[in-house]
Design a protein around this motif. Sequence first.
Motif, mmCIF file in Angstrom:
data_model
loop_
_atom_site.group_PDB
_atom_site.id
_atom_site.type_symbol
_atom_site.label_atom_id
_atom_site.label_comp_id
_atom_site.label_asym_id
_atom_site.label_seq_id
_atom_site.Cartn_x
_atom_site.Cartn_y
_atom_site.Cartn_z
ATOM 1 N N LEU A 1 -11.274 4.863 10.812
ATOM 2 C CA LEU A 1 -10.992 5.728 9.659
ATOM 3 C C LEU A 1 -11.439 7.166 9.928
ATOM 4 O O LEU A 1 -10.672 8.111 9.722
ATOM 5 C CB LEU A 1 -11.701 5.185 8.413
ATOM 6 C CG LEU A 1 -11.558 6.056 7.170
ATOM 7 C CD1 LEU A 1 -10.095 6.163 6.736
ATOM 8 C CD2 LEU A 1 -12.406 5.501 6.025
ATOM 9 N N ARG A 2 -12.654 7.327 10.398
ATOM 10 C CA ARG A 2 -13.226 8.657 10.589
ATOM 11 C C ARG A 2 -12.389 9.487 11.572
ATOM 12 O O ARG A 2 -12.095 10.647 11.335
ATOM 13 C CB ARG A 2 -14.645 8.503 11.111
ATOM 14 C CG ARG A 2 -15.580 9.607 10.713
ATOM 15 C CD ARG A 2 -17.041 9.184 10.790
ATOM 16 N NE ARG A 2 -17.468 8.762 12.104
ATOM 17 C CZ ARG A 2 -17.918 7.539 12.417
ATOM 18 N NH1 ARG A 2 -17.935 6.595 11.500
ATOM 19 N NH2 ARG A 2 -18.310 7.250 13.628
ATOM 20 N N LYS B 1 -14.309 -0.448 12.301
ATOM 21 C CA LYS B 1 -13.359 0.057 11.299
ATOM 22 C C LYS B 1 -13.738 1.452 10.780
ATOM 23 O O LYS B 1 -12.868 2.271 10.509
ATOM 24 C CB LYS B 1 -13.211 -0.938 10.155
ATOM 25 C CG LYS B 1 -14.483 -1.182 9.348
ATOM 26 C CD LYS B 1 -14.273 -2.246 8.284
ATOM 27 C CE LYS B 1 -15.547 -2.380 7.440
ATOM 28 N NZ LYS B 1 -15.411 -3.394 6.397
ATOM 29 N N LEU C 1 -9.002 10.497 10.002
ATOM 30 C CA LEU C 1 -9.133 11.609 9.049
ATOM 31 C C LEU C 1 -9.384 12.924 9.792
ATOM 32 O O LEU C 1 -8.836 13.964 9.457
ATOM 33 C CB LEU C 1 -10.277 11.343 8.062
ATOM 34 C CG LEU C 1 -10.129 10.122 7.154
ATOM 35 C CD1 LEU C 1 -11.286 10.062 6.154
ATOM 36 C CD2 LEU C 1 -8.797 10.089 6.417
ATOM 37 N N PRO D 1 -5.514 2.053 3.306
ATOM 38 C CA PRO D 1 -5.612 2.528 1.913
ATOM 39 C C PRO D 1 -6.428 3.809 1.799
ATOM 40 O O PRO D 1 -6.107 4.683 0.979
ATOM 41 C CB PRO D 1 -6.346 1.374 1.198
ATOM 42 C CG PRO D 1 -6.154 0.178 2.073
ATOM 43 C CD PRO D 1 -6.060 0.701 3.476
ATOM 44 N N ARG D 2 -7.442 3.946 2.630
ATOM 45 C CA ARG D 2 -8.297 5.132 2.565
ATOM 46 C C ARG D 2 -7.589 6.368 3.121
ATOM 47 O O ARG D 2 -7.774 7.482 2.624
ATOM 48 C CB ARG D 2 -9.605 4.856 3.318
ATOM 49 C CG ARG D 2 -10.498 3.895 2.528
ATOM 50 C CD ARG D 2 -11.622 3.309 3.360
ATOM 51 N NE ARG D 2 -12.501 2.463 2.561
ATOM 52 C CZ ARG D 2 -12.241 1.192 2.240
ATOM 53 N NH1 ARG D 2 -11.117 0.602 2.653
ATOM 54 N NH2 ARG D 2 -13.080 0.495 1.499
ATOM 55 N N VAL D 3 -6.778 6.193 4.151
ATOM 56 C CA VAL D 3 -5.988 7.310 4.688
ATOM 57 C C VAL D 3 -4.959 7.768 3.648
ATOM 58 O O VAL D 3 -4.799 8.971 3.389
ATOM 59 C CB VAL D 3 -5.292 6.903 6.013
ATOM 60 C CG1 VAL D 3 -4.221 7.911 6.423
ATOM 61 C CG2 VAL D 3 -6.333 6.747 7.122
ATOM 62 N N TYR E 1 -8.738 -1.945 6.101
ATOM 63 C CA TYR E 1 -9.799 -1.020 5.694
ATOM 64 C C TYR E 1 -9.285 0.430 5.701
ATOM 65 O O TYR E 1 -9.460 1.169 4.739
ATOM 66 C CB TYR E 1 -10.992 -1.159 6.653
ATOM 67 C CG TYR E 1 -12.114 -0.186 6.368
ATOM 68 C CD1 TYR E 1 -13.023 -0.429 5.343
ATOM 69 C CD2 TYR E 1 -12.247 0.977 7.120
ATOM 70 C CE1 TYR E 1 -14.046 0.475 5.067
ATOM 71 C CE2 TYR E 1 -13.271 1.881 6.853
ATOM 72 C CZ TYR E 1 -14.166 1.625 5.827
ATOM 73 O OH TYR E 1 -15.168 2.512 5.555
ATOM 74 N N ALA E 2 -8.658 0.816 6.790
ATOM 75 C CA ALA E 2 -8.365 2.242 6.991
ATOM 76 C C ALA E 2 -7.111 2.729 6.255
ATOM 77 O O ALA E 2 -7.109 3.850 5.724
ATOM 78 C CB ALA E 2 -8.233 2.540 8.482
ATOM 79 N N GLU F 1 0.834 -1.211 0.000
ATOM 80 C CA GLU F 1 0.000 0.000 0.000
ATOM 81 C C GLU F 1 0.867 1.259 0.000
ATOM 82 O O GLU F 1 0.579 2.222 -0.718
ATOM 83 C CB GLU F 1 -0.940 0.012 1.225
ATOM 84 C CG GLU F 1 -2.061 -0.997 1.148
ATOM 85 C CD GLU F 1 -2.950 -0.824 -0.076
ATOM 86 O OE1 GLU F 1 -3.379 0.311 -0.352
ATOM 87 O OE2 GLU F 1 -3.190 -1.819 -0.776
ATOM 88 N N GLU G 1 -5.109 7.417 0.408
ATOM 89 C CA GLU G 1 -5.798 8.020 -0.726
ATOM 90 C C GLU G 1 -6.300 9.437 -0.378
ATOM 91 O O GLU G 1 -6.083 10.385 -1.127
ATOM 92 C CB GLU G 1 -6.971 7.130 -1.119
ATOM 93 C CG GLU G 1 -7.576 7.533 -2.441
ATOM 94 C CD GLU G 1 -8.779 6.672 -2.795
ATOM 95 O OE1 GLU G 1 -8.961 5.604 -2.186
ATOM 96 O OE2 GLU G 1 -9.540 7.103 -3.664
ATOM 97 N N HIS G 2 -6.920 9.539 0.778
ATOM 98 C CA HIS G 2 -7.510 10.810 1.203
ATOM 99 C C HIS G 2 -6.463 11.926 1.277
ATOM 100 O O HIS G 2 -6.643 13.009 0.713
ATOM 101 C CB HIS G 2 -8.165 10.616 2.578
ATOM 102 C CG HIS G 2 -8.749 11.853 3.177
ATOM 103 N ND1 HIS G 2 -10.061 12.223 2.971
ATOM 104 C CD2 HIS G 2 -8.217 12.823 3.962
ATOM 105 C CE1 HIS G 2 -10.297 13.355 3.601
ATOM 106 N NE2 HIS G 2 -9.193 13.743 4.221
#
Length: 210
Positions: A164-165, A160, A168, A194-196, A191-192, A51, A198-199
Amino acid sequence: MLDALLFTKTPALLSSLYPACLWKVATEEKKLYLTFDDGPIPEVTPFVLDELKKYKAKATFFCIGKNVEANPGIFKRIIKEGHSIGNHTFDHMSGWKHQNKTYFANIEKGNKALGRENKARLFRPPYGKLKPSQYLALKGKYKIVMWDVLTFDFDLKVPKGLVLRNTLKHTKPGSIIVFHDSLKAQPKLEYALPRVLEHFSAKGFKFEKL
Ligand code: NI
């Protein structure tokens, strides 16, 4: 409610007691510092490295000595891919529960497992727990790295989406963010993370090592 509970635990009191510890990097630039504790292990660490590579991100891995000894190939991969390494004791010992002599010996055993790779002399105490006497003895020898954003990926009670929330919401320029490359954290990390990445990449942030 849970949101509020989680982050009021951020150790403001501890940071004033232990000022030589690094809690956050002083910068207004769009730079973030991801840290991964408790690895390396084959089930999780390669996922993290894959990642990070997708986003050209660098990070810091606070390794447990016995996991390094058990997984030398993954440890070498972390280094080869340009990340930083730090000491997280040999077997995740809590400073609060042990005599200083025992605790320091465990850190030293961790150093042997890491070899020459801990170039910046980084140390993160397991559970963030250090007695004042341990802090005083270690602060001259190591850069003691704490955090300002704890993701709670390790906490089985925290779902999860909340991991993430909260991550962020609380991350700012210079934040030091704690994830875990451990089995307990695996579902939430997968879960978190890849989203962190990307964000914050989309917002122009760079991920750097300590
Ligand atoms: Ni740990």
